[in-house]
Design an enzyme around this catalytic site. Sequence first.
Site, PDB file in Angstrom:
ATOM      1  N   CYS A   1       0.828  -1.205   0.000  1.00 44.92           N
ATOM      2  CA  CYS A   1       0.000   0.000   0.000  1.00 44.92           C
ATOM      3  C   CYS A   1       0.864   1.256   0.000  1.00 44.92           C
ATOM      4  CB  CYS A   1      -0.915  -0.013   1.225  1.00 44.92           C
ATOM      5  SG  CYS A   1      -1.902   1.487   1.362  1.00 44.92           S
TER       6      CYS A   1
ATOM      7  N   CYS B   1      -0.349   4.078   2.154  1.00 47.71           N
ATOM      8  CA  CYS B   1      -0.167   3.893   3.601  1.00 47.71           C
ATOM      9  C   CYS B   1       1.296   4.098   3.988  1.00 47.71           C
ATOM     10  CB  CYS B   1      -0.553   2.476   4.033  1.00 47.71           C
ATOM     11  SG  CYS B   1      -2.064   1.860   3.319  1.00 47.71           S
ATOM     12  N   ASP B   2       2.207   3.562   3.191  1.00 44.73           N
ATOM     13  CA  ASP B   2       3.600   3.441   3.654  1.00 44.73           C
ATOM     14  C   ASP B   2       4.623   4.218   2.829  1.00 44.73           C
ATOM     15  OD1 ASP B   2       2.673   1.649   5.577  1.00 44.73           O
ATOM     16  OD2 ASP B   2       2.818  -0.041   4.201  1.00 44.73           O
TER      17      ASP B   2
END
Length: 318
Positions: free
Chosen positions: A133, A136-137
Site C-alpha cells: 500500500c 499507507c507506507d
Amino acid sequence: MNIERIVIVGSGPAGLTAAVYAARANLRPLMLAGGLYGGQLMLTTDVENYPGFPDGIMGPDLMVKFREQAERFGTRILDVDATAVDFSATPLLVRTSDEAFAARAVIVATGASARWLGIPGEELLRGRGVSSCATCDGAFFKDRHIVVAGGGDSAMEEALFLTRFARRVTVVHRRDALRASKIMAERAQAHPKIDFIWNTIIEAVLGEEKVTGLRLRNVLDKSLYDFDCDALFVAIGHSPNTSIFRGQLALDDAGYILSPDGTSTSVEGVFVAGDVYDHRYRQAITAAGSGCKAAMDAEKYLEALEFAPPLVNVQRIR
Ligand code: NAP
C-alpha cells in the site's frame, strides 16, 4: 431471535451501493462493514475514473461519501468482521466474533485483497520495507530507492505515487510487456524517476531488520543477482475474500463466488456484488453497479417471500 430482512457483508463500493438501494427500499439493511470499512479504495489515492468527479477524488474521501449516503437512508453499519456463515438453512446466519445475525437475505460484497509474492523474506519484512500500500507506507521512504513488483494498473499507480517520495522507483515485471492500461503505462514509462527491469522475477527479499535488497532472476537467461533497494511494494493483483464462504457457496478454482447471472449465488436468498465474484472488470464503478443490481434482486426476492403462502404441515390422507 430477531430476523433481519437483509444483511450486507462488506463495505466497499459494492456493499455500500447495495445498502443505499436496500435502505431506500425501506429494507433497513444491516451492514457488517469489517474492521476497516471502505474496501480497496481506502488504499488508493486519486480516483480519476469515477463518473461525477471531473477533477478526481481521493479514494478514502469517496468512500466517506458512500457511507454517509448509505447511513442517510437508514443503513445500520457495524464496523465488525463477519467471521462465519451458515447458509444451510433459513433463516441465513452470519456470525461475528461475539454475535450472530439471522437474515432472510444476504448480500456478499467482501471484495478482494492484495496478493503477496510468497517468497522468503517477504512476510518477515512486512512493515519494515515490504508493503502492498503506497498510500499507507510510501511516505516512510523519502529519498529512498523503491522497487514495485507487477505490471498492471495497480503497479503503475503505486510506482507513480511513490515518485512523490522516492529518489528512484524501479518496476520489476516478469514479462516484457505491461498489462496496465495504455494511459497508465505511458505515464509511468515517461516518468523520469521510474525505470523498469523486464522479464524478471523476485526470488527473495533481503535484509534482517529492514529491506536492503532483492534477489532477482532473469527468466530468459536464468541469471540470478542481488539488487540493492530500500523497499518493495507488491502490486500483483488480488485474491477474493471468500474464506468464510468456503463450503457454503459455490466458488470457482481461484476462490471467486460463482454467479450464473451476476447477482444470485448457489444458495437462494444469498446475493453477490463486486470484486468477490467479478474478476474481470474490478472497477469501483462496476462494483457499485453490481451492488445496485444485487439489492434490487434481493428486494424482489424478499417481496416474493412475503407474498408466498405460509408453509403448512400437510397431513397425508389415505
Ligand atoms: P492485474 O491487472 O491482475 O495485474 C497484476 C500484475 O501483476 C500483472 O502484470 C501480472 O503479471 C503480475 N503478477 C501477478 N502475479 C505475479 C507473481 N506471482 N509474480 C510476479 N508478477 C505477478 O491486477 P491490478 O494491477 O491489481 O489491477 C486489477 C484491476 O484493477 C484491473 O482491472 C485494473 O485496470 C484495475 N485498476 C485500475 C486502476 C486505475 O484505473 N487507476 C488502478 C488500479 C487497478 P502478468 O502481466 O504477467 O500476468
